[in-house]
Design a protein around this motif. Structure first.
Motif, mmCIF file in Angstrom:
data_model
loop_
_atom_site.group_PDB
_atom_site.id
_atom_site.type_symbol
_atom_site.label_atom_id
_atom_site.label_comp_id
_atom_site.label_asym_id
_atom_site.label_seq_id
_atom_site.Cartn_x
_atom_site.Cartn_y
_atom_site.Cartn_z
ATOM 1 N N ARG A 13 0.856 -1.190 0.000
ATOM 2 C CA ARG A 13 0.000 0.000 0.000
ATOM 3 C C ARG A 13 0.885 1.229 0.000
ATOM 4 N N PRO A 14 1.078 1.840 -1.169
ATOM 5 C CA PRO A 14 1.974 2.998 -1.249
ATOM 6 C C PRO A 14 1.543 4.156 -0.346
ATOM 7 N N MET A 15 0.269 4.250 -0.046
ATOM 8 C CA MET A 15 -0.210 5.340 0.799
ATOM 9 C C MET A 15 0.377 5.251 2.202
ATOM 10 N N SER A 16 0.733 4.058 2.638
ATOM 11 C CA SER A 16 1.314 3.915 3.974
ATOM 12 C C SER A 16 2.694 4.561 4.048
ATOM 13 N N ARG A 17 3.352 4.739 2.890
ATOM 14 C CA ARG A 17 4.637 5.441 2.872
ATOM 15 C C ARG A 17 4.439 6.892 3.297
ATOM 16 N N ILE A 18 3.395 7.521 2.783
ATOM 17 C CA ILE A 18 3.122 8.909 3.152
ATOM 18 C C ILE A 18 2.732 9.001 4.621
ATOM 19 N N LEU A 19 1.934 8.058 5.090
ATOM 20 C CA LEU A 19 1.551 8.059 6.497
ATOM 21 C C LEU A 19 2.778 7.918 7.393
ATOM 22 N N ALA A 20 3.713 7.074 6.992
ATOM 23 C CA ALA A 20 4.925 6.880 7.794
ATOM 24 C C ALA A 20 5.762 8.152 7.835
ATOM 25 N N LEU A 27 5.676 14.405 14.383
ATOM 26 C CA LEU A 27 5.765 14.313 15.845
ATOM 27 C C LEU A 27 7.054 14.916 16.401
ATOM 28 N N PRO A 28 8.235 14.545 15.909
ATOM 29 C CA PRO A 28 9.447 15.153 16.477
ATOM 30 C C PRO A 28 9.567 16.647 16.182
ATOM 31 N N ILE A 29 9.235 17.051 14.956
ATOM 32 C CA ILE A 29 9.343 18.475 14.611
ATOM 33 C C ILE A 29 8.323 19.291 15.395
ATOM 34 N N SER A 130 -1.645 9.821 12.084
ATOM 35 C CA SER A 130 -0.941 9.011 11.086
ATOM 36 C C SER A 130 -0.280 7.798 11.722
ATOM 37 N N LEU A 131 0.318 7.989 12.885
ATOM 38 C CA LEU A 131 0.951 6.874 13.586
ATOM 39 C C LEU A 131 -0.087 5.819 13.991
ATOM 40 N N ILE A 132 -1.243 6.261 14.420
ATOM 41 C CA ILE A 132 -2.316 5.328 14.782
ATOM 42 C C ILE A 132 -2.806 4.577 13.544
#
Length: 143
Positions: A13-20, A27-29, A130-132
């Motif tokens: 699922r290429p969309m999961s790349r964007i979510l990752a 979150l860190p930024i 996104s992490l969820i």
């Protein structure tokens, strides 16, 4: 029950790349810049704005790269067509919306501290969502 790695999930699922990328960058930024963009400050530091804009450029590049992969190779077949339709819509929306958002944010003054704080807070919430979603997709693929 089969063991599925995160790399296989991203390939399927290429969309999961964007979510990752969203989750791992937002979150860190957001956590780093949130204390410097509070409404009680007179001005938001330039590095906070530049870091946020750099993150948007990286997200836009990721969306373009993923969209190119999907356009060339097509979405992978999935048991439910609704996943494909949602992924395709979201990719198109991201590719079309990021440039105007970047143009608008470049023009906003650093004295709008309440706006910048709200935007940073929304970024942190979006990263958490996104992490969820990644965790849900990973757990669904393992079942």
């Amino acid at each position: 029950m089969t063991k599925v790695s995160f790399a296989i999930l991203i390939r399927e699922r290429p969309m999961s790349r964007i979510l990752a990328v969203e989750a791992l960058s937002a979150l860190p930024i957001g956590a780093l810049t949130l204390p410097f963009s509070t409404p009680d400050r007179d001005i938001v530091p330039d590095w906070v704005q530049l870091l946020g804009l750099a993150m948007l450029v990286v997200l836009y590049g990721t969306a373009l790269c993923t969209w190119r992969l999907v356009m060339v190779g097509g979405l992978r077949p999935s048991p439910t067509t609704c996943h494909q339709v949602r992924d395709d819509r979201r990719l198109r929306l991201l590719v079309l919306c990021y440039p105007p958002v970047l143009a608008i944010l470049l023009a906003l003054p650093p004295t709008w501290t309440a706006f910048w704080f709200g935007l940073t807070l929304a970024t942190v919430v979006g990263g958490a969502v996104s992490l969820i979603r990644i965790a849900i997709m990973f757990n669904a693929s393992r079942a």
